[in-house]
Design an enzyme around this catalytic site. Structure first.
Site, mmCIF file in Angstrom:
data_model
loop_
_atom_site.group_PDB
_atom_site.id
_atom_site.type_symbol
_atom_site.label_atom_id
_atom_site.label_comp_id
_atom_site.label_asym_id
_atom_site.label_seq_id
_atom_site.Cartn_x
_atom_site.Cartn_y
_atom_site.Cartn_z
ATOM 1 N N ASP A 162 0.839 -1.205 0.000
ATOM 2 C CA ASP A 162 0.000 0.000 0.000
ATOM 3 C C ASP A 162 0.871 1.251 0.000
ATOM 4 O O ASP A 162 0.573 2.210 -0.718
ATOM 5 C CB ASP A 162 -0.934 -0.006 1.215
ATOM 6 C CG ASP A 162 -1.754 1.281 1.278
ATOM 7 O OD1 ASP A 162 -2.463 1.561 0.300
ATOM 8 O OD2 ASP A 162 -1.659 2.011 2.274
ATOM 9 N N ARG A 169 0.183 6.469 -6.723
ATOM 10 C CA ARG A 169 -1.137 7.068 -6.986
ATOM 11 C C ARG A 169 -1.085 8.574 -6.783
ATOM 12 O O ARG A 169 -1.669 9.350 -7.541
ATOM 13 C CB ARG A 169 -2.186 6.445 -6.048
ATOM 14 C CG ARG A 169 -2.550 5.029 -6.417
ATOM 15 C CD ARG A 169 -3.336 4.365 -5.303
ATOM 16 N NE ARG A 169 -4.565 5.056 -4.985
ATOM 17 C CZ ARG A 169 -5.166 5.007 -3.795
ATOM 18 N NH1 ARG A 169 -4.659 4.273 -2.808
ATOM 19 N NH2 ARG A 169 -6.278 5.667 -3.586
ATOM 20 N N SER A 184 -6.872 0.046 -0.399
ATOM 21 C CA SER A 184 -5.792 0.636 0.392
ATOM 22 C C SER A 184 -6.159 0.643 1.880
ATOM 23 O O SER A 184 -5.400 0.166 2.731
ATOM 24 C CB SER A 184 -5.558 2.068 -0.114
ATOM 25 O OG SER A 184 -4.813 2.820 0.798
ATOM 26 N N LYS A 188 -4.852 -2.373 5.267
ATOM 27 C CA LYS A 188 -4.265 -2.084 6.581
ATOM 28 C C LYS A 188 -5.154 -2.621 7.703
ATOM 29 O O LYS A 188 -4.660 -3.110 8.716
ATOM 30 C CB LYS A 188 -4.041 -0.579 6.719
ATOM 31 C CG LYS A 188 -2.895 -0.105 5.808
ATOM 32 C CD LYS A 188 -2.805 1.393 5.666
ATOM 33 C CE LYS A 188 -3.865 1.953 4.786
ATOM 34 N NZ LYS A 188 -3.611 3.237 4.142
HETATM 35 N N1 URA Z 1 -6.636 6.644 3.000
HETATM 36 C C1 URA Z 1 -5.921 5.534 2.693
HETATM 37 O O1 URA Z 1 -5.400 4.850 3.573
HETATM 38 N N2 URA Z 1 -5.828 5.193 1.387
HETATM 39 C C2 URA Z 1 -6.383 5.902 0.391
HETATM 40 O O2 URA Z 1 -6.259 5.532 -0.747
HETATM 41 C C3 URA Z 1 -7.102 7.064 0.727
HETATM 42 C C4 URA Z 1 -7.216 7.409 2.051
#
Ligand code: URA
Length: 443
Positions: A162, A169, A184, A188
């Site tokens: 990520d 990104r 994303s 987590k």
């Molecule tokens: N928060 C995240 O952890 N990822 C994203 O892509 C956008 C907001």
């Protein structure tokens, strides 16, 4: 044999990738075998073609497994986590985590720092002198085993895919893709190991998702990912068209947290939302009806048990309890500016992202990740949108560490707080609730 070109072309053409293709592609990228230009092309293809739910789940799962997967199974079935997509004045974790702990749940939470116009839980907690958020894996486990509550920064090896993909990104204008955001965030959450996860998906002018439609779509995709990964999950789509609570800024938000935990402003938006979020976590973890869970959350707050759990959290992570017991000692900016009503009438709606920007230029936030911030900077609202004021009434106070930062905040807040003849309609606190099967109806 992994055919990276074929994977990118399939996604470009709107075809569906299988889990093995996505997993091999992500793993090869993390190992450095897929160059950044190919991952960038893939991300842009997802941006335009979207993803099916099976693909979004496979992506989140592959990203989660790219690093450490926390195993909380020894702690039983009551492990809970929450995630907020971020907003202005959002200090809910500081209140919700202690409510859940007081209700007998095990809170094992990793949080982030603020960026741009939104604040972050870790910065808020670090404004309490001594509070340590940078815990090793064994310190994290020790805290949660001993106290049933821990709130730490994300470990370096949590979903490394990520981190690498987000950086790309950010540089390739592909952040604003709902499946990429969902994967994303959920990578987590899956890696962090809790059995039950409540998602607070914000909507409105201060949120990542400005429209209700997008916020709902993101909430659906994240709940879907969690259920496919065998986690209990629900999402509340909550309002961020106005700042949450009355304080914005790190120490200022800790001050407000403590007063809510001590029973102040029980009918305010902040306390109400915290009870709803904690209720959802209790409902999921204990499997009791939502109404009953809301009662448990309310009792934990009203009885003072949640306040005691907050003290336990602070003490167990090295925070100095003098600042909790006497929060006026917390650092608050010495340079102040009072914003007064220039006429009688109703305080009009303010663009909430602009408020976040004012707080940032005052020193409370950052544009570059991990840059230093000023814990004492921020804004306190004495009146909010929809309140009636007389000419000269105090609407808000800006706080900064020095006149230089204060003048930047004053400049950015000029014409921000206006008073008019029409009372702006109050938005609902909770716009929607999304579960796997929509068991609970908020109406
Ligand atoms: N928060 C995240 O952890 N990822 C994203 O892509 C956008 C907001």
């Amino acid at each position: 044999m992994l055919d990276v070109y074929d994977i990118i072309a399939k996604k470009r053409d709107g075809l569906t990738l299988c889990a093995e293709e996505i997993e091999s592609f992500v793993n090869a990228f993390v190992r450095g075998e897929v160059p950044e230009y190919q991952m960038s092309a893939f991300l842009m293809a997802v941006y335009f073609s979207g993803m099916r739910d099976t693909e979004t789940h496979a992506l989140a799962n592959a990203m989660a497994h790219s690093g450490d997967m926390l195993d909380l199974s020894e702690l039983g079935e009551l492990t809970v986590d929450k995630h907020s997509t971020g907003g202005v004045g959002d200090k809910t974790t500081l209140i919700v985590a202690p409510i859940c702990r007081a209700a007998g749940l095990t809170v094992a939470k990793m949080s982030g720092r603020g960026l741009g116009h939104t604040g972050g839980t870790i910065d808020k907690l670090e404004s309490i002198p001594g509070f340590k958020t940078n815990l090793s894996r064994s310190e994290f486990y020790d805290c949660v085993r001993k106290n049933g509550i821990v709130v730490a920064g994300q470990s370096a090896n949590l979903a490394p895919a990520d981190k690498k993909m987000y950086a790309l990104r950010d540089a390739t204008a592909t952040v604003e893709s709902i499946p990429l955001i969902a994967a994303s965030i959920m990578s987590k959450k899956l890696a962090a190991g809790a059995r039950s996860i409540v998602l607070d998906v914000k909507t409105g002018s201060g949120a990542l998702m400005k429209s209700n439609v997008d916020a709902r779509a993101l909430a659906h995709q994240m709940v879907d990912i969690a259920h496919r990964a065998n986690r209990r999950c629900m999402a509340l789509v909550t309002d961020m068209s106005r700042p949450l609570g009355n304080h914005v800024g790190n120490s200022l938000e800790v001050l407000e947290t403590i007063s809510v935990l001590q029973g102040a402003d029980a009918d305010g938006d902040l306390a109400k939302l915290c009870v709803q979020l904690a209720g959802a976590m209790i409902h999921l973890a204990k499997g009791i009806p939502m109404e009953e869970a809301l009662g448990v959350a309310t009792d934990a707050l009203e009885s003072g048990k949640a306040y005691e759990a907050f003290r336990l959290l602070v003490a167990s992570q090295g925070g100095d309890l003098h600042y909790v017991d006497d929060p006026e000692q917390l650092e608050v900016g010495g340079a102040t500016h009072r914003i007064l009503a220039d006429r009688a009438g109703f305080v009009e709606d303010v663009n909430t992202e602009s408020i976040g920007r004012v707080a940032r230029v005052l020193g409370a936030g950052r544009i570059i990740p991990n840059a230093a911030i000023d814990y004492g900077a921020g804004i306190v609202f004495h009146k909010k949108s929809g309140d009636y004021v007389q000419k000269g009434d105090l609407i808000a106070v800006l706080y900064a560490k020095d006149e230089e930062h204060l003048s930047l905040g004053i400049k950015q807040s000029r014409d921000l707080f206006t008073v008019g003849d029409v009372c702006p309609p109050a938005p609902p606190l909770i716009h929607d609730c999304i579960t796997a099967d929509d068991l609970y109806d908020w109406d």
